[in-house]
Design a protein around this motif. Structure first.
Motif, short mmCIF file in Angstrom:
data_model
loop_
_atom_site.label_atom_id
_atom_site.label_comp_id
_atom_site.label_asym_id
_atom_site.label_seq_id
_atom_site.Cartn_x
_atom_site.Cartn_y
_atom_site.Cartn_z
N LEU A 1 0.83 -1.19 -0.02
CA LEU A 1 -0.04 0.10 0.09
C LEU A 1 0.85 1.27 0.12
O LEU A 1 0.51 2.21 -0.80
N GLU A 2 1.97 1.34 0.77
CA GLU A 2 2.97 2.39 0.71
C GLU A 2 3.40 2.81 -0.52
O GLU A 2 3.57 3.67 -0.98
N THR A 3 3.61 1.65 -1.28
CA THR A 3 4.24 1.80 -2.73
C THR A 3 2.96 2.31 -3.72
O THR A 3 3.31 3.21 -4.41
N LEU A 4 1.89 1.76 -3.63
CA LEU A 4 0.72 2.04 -4.23
C LEU A 4 0.43 3.70 -3.93
O LEU A 4 0.10 4.30 -4.86
N ASP A 5 0.59 4.05 -2.89
CA ASP A 5 0.30 5.35 -2.32
C ASP A 5 1.36 6.45 -3.05
O ASP A 5 0.80 7.39 -3.50
N LYS A 6 2.41 5.78 -3.28
CA LYS A 6 3.50 6.69 -3.96
C LYS A 6 3.25 6.92 -5.47
O LYS A 6 3.35 8.14 -5.83
N LEU A 7 2.87 6.04 -6.09
CA LEU A 7 2.38 6.03 -7.32
C LEU A 7 0.89 6.80 -7.50
O LEU A 7 1.14 7.69 -8.50
N ALA A 8 0.06 6.63 -6.53
CA ALA A 8 -1.24 7.35 -6.82
C ALA A 8 -0.83 8.79 -6.57
O ALA A 8 -1.38 9.80 -7.28
N ASP A 9 0.02 9.13 -5.74
CA ASP A 9 0.32 10.57 -5.43
C ASP A 9 1.18 11.08 -6.73
O ASP A 9 0.94 12.54 -7.31
N TYR A 10 2.16 10.47 -7.29
CA TYR A 10 2.73 10.85 -8.36
C TYR A 10 1.96 11.10 -9.61
O TYR A 10 1.71 12.16 -10.34
N LEU A 11 1.08 10.16 -9.66
CA LEU A 11 0.03 10.44 -10.92
C LEU A 11 -1.12 11.10 -10.70
O LEU A 11 -1.98 11.23 -11.55
N GLN A 12 -1.22 11.67 -9.39
CA GLN A 12 -2.59 12.30 -9.20
C GLN A 12 -3.65 11.52 -9.45
O GLN A 12 -4.76 12.07 -9.98
N PHE A 13 -3.63 10.32 -8.75
CA PHE A 13 -4.60 9.46 -8.92
C PHE A 13 -5.42 9.50 -7.68
O PHE A 13 -5.01 9.47 -6.62
N SER A 14 -6.85 9.62 -7.85
CA SER A 14 -7.83 9.51 -6.64
C SER A 14 -8.60 8.27 -6.77
O SER A 14 -8.92 7.78 -7.95
N LEU A 15 -8.97 7.98 -5.50
CA LEU A 15 -9.86 6.83 -5.33
C LEU A 15 -11.17 7.47 -5.05
O LEU A 15 -11.32 8.17 -3.89
N SER A 16 -12.35 6.76 -5.57
CA SER A 16 -13.54 7.21 -4.85
C SER A 16 -14.59 5.80 -4.63
O SER A 16 -14.25 4.80 -5.56
N SER A 17 -15.35 5.92 -3.89
CA SER A 17 -16.32 4.76 -3.59
C SER A 17 -17.80 4.96 -3.78
O SER A 17 -18.19 5.94 -3.40
N LYS A 18 -18.24 4.06 -4.43
CA LYS A 18 -19.80 4.03 -4.62
C LYS A 18 -20.44 3.30 -3.41
O LYS A 18 -21.44 3.08 -3.70
N GLY A 19 -19.87 2.92 -2.53
CA GLY A 19 -20.50 2.03 -1.57
C GLY A 19 -20.23 0.62 -1.58
O GLY A 19 -19.67 0.27 -2.62
N PRO A 20 -20.45 -0.31 -0.78
CA PRO A 20 -20.50 -1.59 -0.92
C PRO A 20 -21.36 -2.16 -1.85
O PRO A 20 -22.53 -1.71 -2.03
N LYS A 21 -20.98 -3.37 -2.38
CA LYS A 21 -22.02 -4.00 -3.33
C LYS A 21 -23.10 -4.48 -2.52
O LYS A 21 -23.16 -4.89 -1.13
N ALA A 22 -24.15 -4.41 -3.22
CA ALA A 22 -25.33 -5.30 -2.34
C ALA A 22 -25.16 -6.76 -2.54
O ALA A 22 -24.75 -7.45 -3.37
N THR A 23 -25.54 -7.26 -1.34
CA THR A 23 -25.39 -8.74 -1.14
C THR A 23 -26.82 -9.27 -0.90
O THR A 23 -27.72 -8.80 -0.38
N ARG A 24 -26.84 -10.67 -1.30
CA ARG A 24 -28.13 -11.47 -1.06
C ARG A 24 -28.03 -12.04 0.12
O ARG A 24 -26.90 -12.66 0.59
N GLU A 25 -29.05 -11.93 1.02
CA GLU A 25 -28.90 -12.78 2.24
C GLU A 25 -30.18 -13.97 2.48
O GLU A 25 -31.04 -13.80 1.64
#
Length: 73
Positions: free
Chosen positions: A49-73
């Protein structure tokens, strides 16, 4: 049926490819060895994750979430 979302590592690989910056330059600016970066790009190596953080910072890559997947119960 919905198209599966690309894995995070595949999204990072695509961001590197689309950046227009050489792997040498990315390695030089992030401190990640060029050989390690090449193995990651070829799918033969994962990153911490530390290395991915370096890459994301350098590439100005951002992560967003749409929330968890719906699951069947």
């Amino acid at each position: 049926m919905a198209k599966p979302r690309p894995k995070f590592t595949d999204q990072i690989r695509r961001a590197i490819e689309d950046s227009g910056v050489s792997r040498y330059q990315i390695a030089k600016h992030t401190g990640i060895e060029q050989s390690v970066l090449s193995r990651f790009m070829n799918g033969r190596l994962g990153f911490t994750l530390e290395t991915l953080d370096k890459l994301a910072d350098y590439l100005q890559f951002s992560l967003s979430s749409k929330g968890p997947k719906a699951t069947r119960e």
